[in-house]
Design an enzyme around this catalytic site. Structure first.
Site, PDB file in Angstrom:
ATOM      1  N   CYS A 158      -1.572  -1.361   3.401  1.00  0.00           N
ATOM      2  CA  CYS A 158      -0.442  -1.026   2.543  1.00  0.00           C
ATOM      3  C   CYS A 158      -0.584   0.420   2.084  1.00  0.00           C
ATOM      4  O   CYS A 158      -1.547   0.760   1.376  1.00  0.00           O
ATOM      5  CB  CYS A 158      -0.442  -1.978   1.344  1.00  0.00           C
ATOM      6  SG  CYS A 158       0.795  -1.566   0.103  1.00  0.00           S
ATOM      7  N   CYS A 168       4.073   3.928   5.610  1.00  0.00           N
ATOM      8  CA  CYS A 168       4.230   2.555   5.126  1.00  0.00           C
ATOM      9  C   CYS A 168       4.057   1.663   6.347  1.00  0.00           C
ATOM     10  O   CYS A 168       4.652   1.924   7.404  1.00  0.00           O
ATOM     11  CB  CYS A 168       5.614   2.379   4.516  1.00  0.00           C
ATOM     12  SG  CYS A 168       6.070   0.647   4.226  1.00  0.00           S
TER      13      CYS A 168
HETATM   14  N1  DGL Z   1       3.932  -2.046   3.561  1.00  0.00           N
HETATM   15  C1  DGL Z   1       3.577  -1.486   2.293  1.00  0.00           C
HETATM   16  C2  DGL Z   1       3.262  -0.028   2.414  1.00  0.00           C
HETATM   17  O1  DGL Z   1       2.633   0.317   3.400  1.00  0.00           O
HETATM   18  C3  DGL Z   1       4.415  -1.918   1.102  1.00  0.00           C
HETATM   19  C4  DGL Z   1       5.876  -1.764   1.209  1.00  0.00           C
HETATM   20  C5  DGL Z   1       6.630  -2.350   0.040  1.00  0.00           C
HETATM   21  O2  DGL Z   1       6.427  -3.523  -0.278  1.00  0.00           O
HETATM   22  O3  DGL Z   1       7.408  -1.611  -0.569  1.00  0.00           O
HETATM   23  O4  DGL Z   1       3.552   0.786   1.591  1.00  0.00           O
END
Ligand code: DGL
Length: 267
Positions: A73, A183
């Protein structure tokens, strides 16, 4: 030989892009995946909320008896790096491995960062890139609509809402020679993003960089081993997750997804 699983977590489907890469690199490893779908999107949370959530997520995944953790994440990796570093189980986020890959990308044009609003607000990727690549133009772009679109199934390469968002968010990156998908969700819509980026721009996946860092960590610590098992925990609806995740992984994970309670954020 250490058969304990690797723990991987994200707000939802995004971390599966890292899981796919982990599988490619280490098919024999056991993996426990936590998708916090009951609390997404993480990219809209405050720093104080993210700090609480990082602690809760790390503890939940640690309770599964994992030998190492990939925080798949960008939002937590950029907002709570000190919590990841201080955790007593070997743990990596996606920030540092992504910066290394961006610094090695060919070309001398601008370096773009596509990420969630909370990630861009933290400034962590831009600061680290500026340090690693002094003098280069850095263009950070928050993409608030992408995660909600992806989690609601707008992932087709011709999806009009997705294409509209992809065109808008990539507009400041027309002179980029490398673009970070900061992301982990964005790998799912890479084709739509790629359509509006310069043809020769290198796309760097934070998810893939994180997966590679875990493989290196296991090798360094002598922790490899397992039999390719997978368990999924989700704080939202397990069936919805199983259906979307199976599509994304290209194989069914039905029967391997277990619901867990949504953890409360007490500030
Ligand atoms: N997939 C996550 C990231 O890499 C979180 C995205 C989210 O829930 O806003 O930031």
């Amino acid at each position: 030989m250490d058969p304990r699983p690797i723990g991987v977590f994200d707000s939802g489907l995004g971390g599966l892009t890292a899981l796919l890469e982990l599988r490619r690199l280490m098919p024999e490893e056991n993996i426990v995946y936590f998708g916090d779908t009951g609390r997404l999107p993480y990219g809209e949370k405050t720093l104080a909320q993210l700090r609480v959530m990082a602690g809760q997520d790390l503890r939940l995944i640690a309770q599964q008896g994992v030998k190492a953790i990939l925080v798949a994440c960008g939002t937590l990796s950029s907002n709570t790096p000190e919590q990841l570093d201080a955790f007593p189980i070997p743990c990596t986020g996606v920030l540092r491995p992504s910066i290394r890959a961006m610094a090695e990308a060919p070309g001398d044009g601008a370096l773009g960062i596509l990420a969630t609003p909370a990630t861009i607000r933290s400034g962590a990727f831009a600061r680290a890139l500026r340090e690693a690549c002094p003098g280069r133009e850095i263009v950070p772009v928050p993409c608030p609509r992408l995660v909600p679109l992806i989690e609601t199934g707008h992932t087709g390469a011709e999806d009009p809402l997705l294409l509209e968002a992809a065109e808008e968010y990539t507009a400041p990156l027309r002179n980029a020679s490398a673009v970070l998908l900061g992301c982990t969700h964005y790998g799912i819509v890479e084709r739509a993003l790629r359509r509006f980026l310069p043809e020769d721009a290198a796309l760097v996946s934070a998810a893939a960089c994180g997966a590679k860092a875990v493989a290196e960590l296991l090798d360094r610590e002598g922790l490899r081993g397992g039999s390719g098992e997978e368990t999924y925990l989700v704080s939202g609806d397990p069936e919805t997750f199983a259906a979307s995740a199976s599509l994304l992984l290209g194989r069914s994970i039905a029967g391997r997804v277990r619901g867990v309670p949504v953890m409360r954020i007490e500030l």
